[in-house]
Design an enzyme around this catalytic site. Sequence first.
Site, PDB file in Angstrom:
ATOM      1  N   ASP A  45       0.631  55.489  28.656  1.00  0.00           N
ATOM      2  CA  ASP A  45       1.635  56.093  27.784  1.00  0.00           C
ATOM      3  C   ASP A  45       1.022  56.420  26.421  1.00  0.00           C
ATOM      4  O   ASP A  45       1.378  57.420  25.796  1.00  0.00           O
ATOM      5  CB  ASP A  45       2.828  55.138  27.608  1.00  0.00           C
ATOM      6  CG  ASP A  45       3.717  55.100  28.836  1.00  0.00           C
ATOM      7  OD1 ASP A  45       3.776  56.108  29.564  1.00  0.00           O
ATOM      8  OD2 ASP A  45       4.348  54.057  29.082  1.00  0.00           O
ATOM      9  N   GLY A  46       0.107  55.556  25.960  1.00  0.00           N
ATOM     10  CA  GLY A  46      -0.561  55.797  24.679  1.00  0.00           C
ATOM     11  C   GLY A  46      -1.369  57.096  24.718  1.00  0.00           C
ATOM     12  O   GLY A  46      -1.458  57.803  23.713  1.00  0.00           O
ATOM     13  N   ASN A 122       7.810  58.507  20.024  1.00  0.00           N
ATOM     14  CA  ASN A 122       8.342  57.156  20.227  1.00  0.00           C
ATOM     15  C   ASN A 122       9.245  56.711  19.078  1.00  0.00           C
ATOM     16  O   ASN A 122      10.410  56.438  19.275  1.00  0.00           O
ATOM     17  CB  ASN A 122       7.205  56.132  20.330  1.00  0.00           C
ATOM     18  CG  ASN A 122       6.684  55.974  21.752  1.00  0.00           C
ATOM     19  OD1 ASN A 122       7.292  56.483  22.690  1.00  0.00           O
ATOM     20  ND2 ASN A 122       5.584  55.277  21.896  1.00  0.00           N
ATOM     21  N   GLU A 123       8.627  56.595  17.903  1.00  0.00           N
ATOM     22  CA  GLU A 123       9.381  56.032  16.785  1.00  0.00           C
ATOM     23  C   GLU A 123       8.672  56.218  15.456  1.00  0.00           C
ATOM     24  O   GLU A 123       7.503  56.614  15.396  1.00  0.00           O
ATOM     25  CB  GLU A 123       9.628  54.520  16.984  1.00  0.00           C
ATOM     26  CG  GLU A 123       8.481  53.599  16.675  1.00  0.00           C
ATOM     27  CD  GLU A 123       7.361  53.611  17.679  1.00  0.00           C
ATOM     28  OE1 GLU A 123       6.267  54.093  17.316  1.00  0.00           O
ATOM     29  OE2 GLU A 123       7.548  53.171  18.813  1.00  0.00           O
ATOM     30  N   THR A 161      11.744  51.998  24.794  1.00  0.00           N
ATOM     31  CA  THR A 161      11.074  50.954  25.569  1.00  0.00           C
ATOM     32  C   THR A 161       9.774  50.485  24.903  1.00  0.00           C
ATOM     33  O   THR A 161       9.087  49.616  25.443  1.00  0.00           O
ATOM     34  CB  THR A 161      10.756  51.466  26.993  1.00  0.00           C
ATOM     35  OG1 THR A 161      10.198  52.789  26.879  1.00  0.00           O
ATOM     36  CG2 THR A 161      11.988  51.503  27.860  1.00  0.00           C
ATOM     37  N   ALA A 162       9.441  51.076  23.758  1.00  0.00           N
ATOM     38  CA  ALA A 162       8.193  50.721  23.081  1.00  0.00           C
ATOM     39  C   ALA A 162       8.471  49.728  21.939  1.00  0.00           C
ATOM     40  O   ALA A 162       9.099  48.692  22.163  1.00  0.00           O
ATOM     41  CB  ALA A 162       7.497  51.999  22.601  1.00  0.00           C
ATOM     42  N   TYR A 163       8.069  50.043  20.751  1.00  0.00           N
ATOM     43  CA  TYR A 163       8.216  49.132  19.598  1.00  0.00           C
ATOM     44  C   TYR A 163       9.666  48.678  19.447  1.00  0.00           C
ATOM     45  O   TYR A 163       9.961  47.501  19.173  1.00  0.00           O
ATOM     46  CB  TYR A 163       7.753  49.875  18.331  1.00  0.00           C
ATOM     47  CG  TYR A 163       7.252  49.019  17.205  1.00  0.00           C
ATOM     48  CD1 TYR A 163       7.713  47.726  17.002  1.00  0.00           C
ATOM     49  CD2 TYR A 163       6.301  49.516  16.308  1.00  0.00           C
ATOM     50  CE1 TYR A 163       7.242  46.947  15.956  1.00  0.00           C
ATOM     51  CE2 TYR A 163       5.821  48.754  15.254  1.00  0.00           C
ATOM     52  CZ  TYR A 163       6.304  47.469  15.089  1.00  0.00           C
ATOM     53  OH  TYR A 163       5.834  46.709  14.052  1.00  0.00           O
ATOM     54  N   LYS A 165      11.936  48.071  21.513  1.00  0.00           N
ATOM     55  CA  LYS A 165      12.328  46.961  22.398  1.00  0.00           C
ATOM     56  C   LYS A 165      11.752  45.639  21.893  1.00  0.00           C
ATOM     57  O   LYS A 165      12.410  44.601  21.978  1.00  0.00           O
ATOM     58  CB  LYS A 165      11.869  47.245  23.831  1.00  0.00           C
ATOM     59  CG  LYS A 165      12.360  46.206  24.810  1.00  0.00           C
ATOM     60  CD  LYS A 165      12.031  46.570  26.228  1.00  0.00           C
ATOM     61  CE  LYS A 165      12.472  45.469  27.175  1.00  0.00           C
ATOM     62  NZ  LYS A 165      11.859  44.160  26.878  1.00  0.00           N
ATOM     63  N   ALA A 185      13.472  41.605  11.307  1.00  0.00           N
ATOM     64  CA  ALA A 185      13.645  40.374  10.509  1.00  0.00           C
ATOM     65  C   ALA A 185      14.458  40.614   9.246  1.00  0.00           C
ATOM     66  O   ALA A 185      13.964  40.426   8.132  1.00  0.00           O
ATOM     67  CB  ALA A 185      12.272  39.779  10.174  1.00  0.00           C
TER      68      ALA A 185
HETATM   69  P1  NAP Z   1      -1.402  50.455  21.530  1.00  0.00           P
HETATM   70  O1  NAP Z   1      -1.191  49.243  20.659  1.00  0.00           O
HETATM   71  O2  NAP Z   1      -2.751  50.751  22.036  1.00  0.00           O
HETATM   72  O3  NAP Z   1      -0.398  50.435  22.790  1.00  0.00           O
HETATM   73  C1  NAP Z   1       0.920  50.173  22.676  1.00  0.00           C
HETATM   74  C2  NAP Z   1       1.514  49.789  24.037  1.00  0.00           C
HETATM   75  O4  NAP Z   1       2.788  50.433  24.096  1.00  0.00           O
HETATM   76  C3  NAP Z   1       0.724  50.220  25.263  1.00  0.00           C
HETATM   77  O5  NAP Z   1       0.825  49.211  26.222  1.00  0.00           O
HETATM   78  C4  NAP Z   1       1.468  51.473  25.729  1.00  0.00           C
HETATM   79  O6  NAP Z   1       1.402  51.687  27.124  1.00  0.00           O
HETATM   80  C5  NAP Z   1       2.875  51.117  25.350  1.00  0.00           C
HETATM   81  N1  NAP Z   1       3.776  52.257  25.156  1.00  0.00           N
HETATM   82  C6  NAP Z   1       3.559  53.394  24.456  1.00  0.00           C
HETATM   83  N2  NAP Z   1       4.649  54.174  24.502  1.00  0.00           N
HETATM   84  C7  NAP Z   1       5.580  53.501  25.254  1.00  0.00           C
HETATM   85  C8  NAP Z   1       6.901  53.790  25.665  1.00  0.00           C
HETATM   86  N3  NAP Z   1       7.523  54.903  25.280  1.00  0.00           N
HETATM   87  N4  NAP Z   1       7.555  52.861  26.407  1.00  0.00           N
HETATM   88  C9  NAP Z   1       6.959  51.722  26.775  1.00  0.00           C
HETATM   89  N5  NAP Z   1       5.701  51.396  26.422  1.00  0.00           N
HETATM   90  C10 NAP Z   1       5.019  52.278  25.668  1.00  0.00           C
HETATM   91  O7  NAP Z   1      -0.888  51.690  20.655  1.00  0.00           O
HETATM   92  P2  NAP Z   1      -0.933  53.227  20.961  1.00  0.00           P
HETATM   93  O8  NAP Z   1      -1.410  53.454  22.358  1.00  0.00           O
HETATM   94  O9  NAP Z   1      -1.602  53.883  19.819  1.00  0.00           O
HETATM   95  O10 NAP Z   1       0.633  53.507  20.905  1.00  0.00           O
HETATM   96  C11 NAP Z   1       1.337  53.470  19.690  1.00  0.00           C
HETATM   97  C12 NAP Z   1       2.650  52.863  20.057  1.00  0.00           C
HETATM   98  O11 NAP Z   1       2.479  51.478  20.124  1.00  0.00           O
HETATM   99  C13 NAP Z   1       3.734  53.066  19.019  1.00  0.00           C
HETATM  100  O12 NAP Z   1       4.411  54.277  19.190  1.00  0.00           O
HETATM  101  C14 NAP Z   1       4.627  51.865  19.273  1.00  0.00           C
HETATM  102  O13 NAP Z   1       5.696  52.184  20.147  1.00  0.00           O
HETATM  103  C15 NAP Z   1       3.734  50.874  19.978  1.00  0.00           C
HETATM  104  N6  NAP Z   1       3.635  49.669  19.177  1.00  0.00           N
HETATM  105  C16 NAP Z   1       4.332  48.587  19.595  1.00  0.00           C
HETATM  106  C17 NAP Z   1       4.348  47.443  18.841  1.00  0.00           C
HETATM  107  C18 NAP Z   1       5.135  46.291  19.328  1.00  0.00           C
HETATM  108  O14 NAP Z   1       5.726  46.389  20.410  1.00  0.00           O
HETATM  109  N7  NAP Z   1       5.211  45.208  18.564  1.00  0.00           N
HETATM  110  C19 NAP Z   1       3.632  47.367  17.645  1.00  0.00           C
HETATM  111  C20 NAP Z   1       2.937  48.491  17.226  1.00  0.00           C
HETATM  112  C21 NAP Z   1       2.945  49.645  18.007  1.00  0.00           C
HETATM  113  P3  NAP Z   1       0.062  52.093  27.900  1.00  0.00           P
HETATM  114  O15 NAP Z   1      -0.673  50.815  28.125  1.00  0.00           O
HETATM  115  O16 NAP Z   1       0.590  52.702  29.164  1.00  0.00           O
HETATM  116  O17 NAP Z   1      -0.682  53.061  27.043  1.00  0.00           O
END
Ligand code: NAP
Length: 268
Positions: A45-46, A122-123, A161-163, A165, A185
């Site tokens: 997804d990334g 995403n967000e 479903t990403a951040y 959630k 928080a």
């Molecule tokens: P990354 O830290 O390398 O990967 C973020 C994870 O989020 C990967 O496992 C990715 O899946 C998954 N993901 C991305 N879009 C998604 C979606 N729409 N629904 C469910 N899972 C999803 O970061 P990146 O690849 O540069 O992606 C940036 C994204 O990371 C941001 O948009 C944000 O949503 C997410 N993020 C999440 C958190 C958190 O949950 N605490 C913190 C920071 C950022 P794949 O393994 O399939 O690539």
Amino acid sequence: MRIAVFNNPGDKSTTVATDLIQKLKQNQFVIDNDDPEIVITVGGDGTLLAAFHHYEKQLNRIRFVGVHTGHLGFYTDWRDFELDDLVASLLQDTGQQISYPLLDVGVRFQNEAARTHYLALNESTFKRVSATLVADVYIRGEHFESFRGDGLCLSTPTGSTAYNKSVGGAVLHPRLEALQLAEMASLNNRVFRTLGSPLVIAPSEWIDIYPDRSAGDYVLQVDQFLLRKSPLEEIRYRIADQRIAFARYRHMHFWQRVGDAFIGTDDL
Ligand code: NAP
């Protein structure tokens, strides 16, 4: 048909992408990474997120297809061992597509009259890490709450479903036209009060955030990008005019995808 193949640089994705390009050429598809009609991403997804931003100025003439080199993702309908099926579907393409809403992030930086616009798939998160974020939140021009806490996360339905959630937001069906605001928080006590739960706004609504002007050390993120610019005055979040389109050759049940990713139900 002009097709771009966009892969993450890992060994497995590079091998799969090379294999895919060969199969596409064998079937008379034109590989065109500059002006494609279809962008096939190979990775996760990334990777699709990265491809989206790479091609974000061409969204009105592109459909995306995602191939996942690991488990099935949310933006990826195909697994790496299904390349022949994917090529067969491309050969029978009739222009079928499904499109989803995007987030428009309109930022007004201090000493600038006009907003600078960014698109998120995403967000967008707005945080302060050194101290409490203090910001006023307005919905549709009306003051809603004075937020104190770590930050705020504004997400699209496909980004839910990403951040979103991870910070306790709800998972939204991607066909909904909506934006979600989730708190990170928040401080809630006798003095400071916020809603304390995620909220979802309608397409005719927008959310404005006015941070406390005395602090300038904010972290504004749009998908994977960290925006580093002068202190900002205001952020306006609304559903973007543009949408992302996917070439959808087979139906994937959204809730089955959610179950598979987070609960571990049936293998897809
Ligand atoms: P990354 O830290 O390398 O990967 C973020 C994870 O989020 C990967 O496992 C990715 O899946 C998954 N993901 C991305 N879009 C998604 C979606 N729409 N629904 C469910 N899972 C999803 O970061 P990146 O690849 O540069 O992606 C940036 C994204 O990371 C941001 O948009 C944000 O949503 C997410 N993020 C999440 C958190 C958190 O949950 N605490 C913190 C920071 C950022 P794949 O393994 O399939 O690539």
